[in-house]
Design an enzyme around this catalytic site. Structure first.
Site, short mmCIF file in Angstrom:
data_model
loop_
_atom_site.label_atom_id
_atom_site.label_comp_id
_atom_site.label_asym_id
_atom_site.label_seq_id
_atom_site.Cartn_x
_atom_site.Cartn_y
_atom_site.Cartn_z
N ASP A 12 0.83 -1.21 0.00
CA ASP A 12 0.00 0.00 0.00
C ASP A 12 0.86 1.26 0.00
O ASP A 12 1.96 1.25 0.55
CB ASP A 12 -0.91 -0.03 1.24
CG ASP A 12 -2.07 0.94 1.13
OD1 ASP A 12 -2.30 1.49 0.02
OD2 ASP A 12 -2.75 1.17 2.14
N HIS A 30 2.96 3.24 -8.98
CA HIS A 30 2.79 1.81 -9.27
C HIS A 30 4.02 1.27 -10.01
O HIS A 30 4.46 0.15 -9.76
CB HIS A 30 1.53 1.58 -10.12
CG HIS A 30 0.26 2.00 -9.42
ND1 HIS A 30 -0.04 1.62 -8.13
CD2 HIS A 30 -0.78 2.78 -9.83
CE1 HIS A 30 -1.22 2.14 -7.78
NE2 HIS A 30 -1.68 2.85 -8.79
N LEU A 124 11.32 -20.10 -4.52
CA LEU A 124 10.26 -19.28 -3.93
C LEU A 124 9.04 -19.34 -4.84
O LEU A 124 9.17 -19.27 -6.06
CB LEU A 124 10.74 -17.82 -3.83
CG LEU A 124 9.68 -16.78 -3.44
CD1 LEU A 124 9.36 -16.88 -1.94
CD2 LEU A 124 10.14 -15.36 -3.76
C1 FPP Z 1 -1.80 0.28 -3.41
O1 FPP Z 1 -1.35 1.61 -3.42
C2 FPP Z 1 -1.27 -0.46 -4.53
C3 FPP Z 1 -2.02 -1.00 -5.52
C4 FPP Z 1 -3.47 -0.90 -5.61
C5 FPP Z 1 -1.37 -1.73 -6.62
C6 FPP Z 1 -0.18 -2.51 -6.23
C7 FPP Z 1 0.60 -2.75 -7.43
C8 FPP Z 1 1.94 -2.74 -7.50
C9 FPP Z 1 2.88 -2.60 -6.38
C10 FPP Z 1 2.59 -2.87 -8.79
C11 FPP Z 1 2.53 -4.26 -9.27
C12 FPP Z 1 1.33 -4.29 -10.07
C13 FPP Z 1 0.91 -5.30 -10.72
C14 FPP Z 1 -0.44 -5.17 -11.34
C15 FPP Z 1 1.74 -6.55 -10.82
P1 FPP Z 1 -2.45 2.73 -3.58
O2 FPP Z 1 -2.57 3.03 -5.03
O3 FPP Z 1 -3.70 2.31 -2.90
O4 FPP Z 1 -1.76 3.92 -2.84
P2 FPP Z 1 -2.44 5.00 -1.88
O5 FPP Z 1 -3.09 4.23 -0.76
O6 FPP Z 1 -1.30 5.83 -1.44
O7 FPP Z 1 -3.42 5.74 -2.72
#
Ligand code: FPP
Length: 242
Positions: A12, A30, A124
């Site tokens: 997150d 992302h 893994l």
């Molecule tokens: C949460 O941060 C993150 C996500 C919803 C996506 C997680 C994805 C990745 C780490 C990249 C890898 C992606 C794929 C599809 C393999 P948020 O966007 O909710 O951040 P915020 O809470 O600060 O708004």
């Protein structure tokens, strides 16, 4: 020092990271989040963790603005092919759980290719939860078992915790021992609800794109310091270990 066999991560804070860094959109968060995932998977493989399951896209994430959903799908497709050498070099087997048929066809194809190519790796198991929601998974398992009873293929009494676990997406994995959520939020957000019944939960303030080997090691040392009683008393645990 006890090491978790299975770590589940709620990655997150990508959006907040992008904003803090002054990027115009959340997408850059992302993209950099993928690098944090690569580092973490590599570290887990090196340290001897056997399973890493990450929340990459929840069922609820479909409701985000279309541009962000499209960008996440584009990042998924491009990362899958780009990360193949890292997966092979580190002996990482890739899997995915969730309503995968809702993903764009290009993503489904890439996933299948990477799954097939890495199927023989055994250092893994990296599982991406994609279009994943735990309540939906539990409902689906319930329906599968109910149908088997209805068709006379199993008895009602045969439905126990093992049978239920076998009907979940995660049937081939042990339950997570440790859940890490980054960004300071302290919620589970519909992630692996059945499977984390006895897991240790660690919430860390770091935003996911900044998650480093040091953060992972900090979480592992907190985990090792905890006493996992599983409903027993300290005395019972100590008797067993002496
Ligand atoms: C949460 O941060 C993150 C996500 C919803 C996506 C997680 C994805 C990745 C780490 C990249 C890898 C992606 C794929 C599809 C393999 P948020 O966007 O909710 O951040 P915020 O809470 O600060 O708004």
């Amino acid at each position: 020092m006890s090491l978790p066999t299975h770590i589940a991560i709620i990655m997150d804070g990508n959006g907040r990271w992008a904003k803090q860094q002054g990027f115009r959109t959340r997408i850059r968060g992302h993209e950099v989040g993928v690098e944090a995932l690569r580092r973490t998977a590599q570290s887990c493989a090196e340290l001897g963790v056997k399973y890493l399951t990450v929340y990459a896209f929840s069922e609820e994430n479909w409701a985000r603005p279309k541009a962000e959903v499209n960008a996440l799908m584009r990042i998924l497709v491009s990362s899958l092919s780009k990360e193949m050498p890292t997966l092979m070099k580190n002996g990482i087997k890739l899997q995915a759980i969730g309503k995968l048929d809702l993903l764009p066809k290009s993503a489904q194809r890439e996933l299948q290719e990477v799954k097939d190519a890495t199927a023989g790796n055994s250092t893994l198991v990296l599982t991406l939860a994609l279009s994943y929601g735990s309540r939906q998974e539990i409902l689906q398992a319930t329906k599968t078992l109910a149908r088997e009873v209805q068709l006379g293929q199993r008895s009602l009494d045969s439905i126990d915790e093992t049978a239920f676990g076998q009907a979940l997406y995660t049937h081939s994995m042990p339950d997570p021992d440790l859940v890490i959520r980054t960004s300071g939020e302290q919620r589970i957000s519909n992630y692996l609800l059945w499977q984390i019944s006895y897991a240790e939960l660690i919430f860390m303030p770091v935003l996911w794109p900044d998650f480093s080997r040091e953060h992972l090691e900090e979480a592992l040392s907190q985990y090792a310091a905890r006493e996992r009683r599983m409903g027993k008393t300290s005395e019972q645990l100590n008797e067993k270990s002496t």
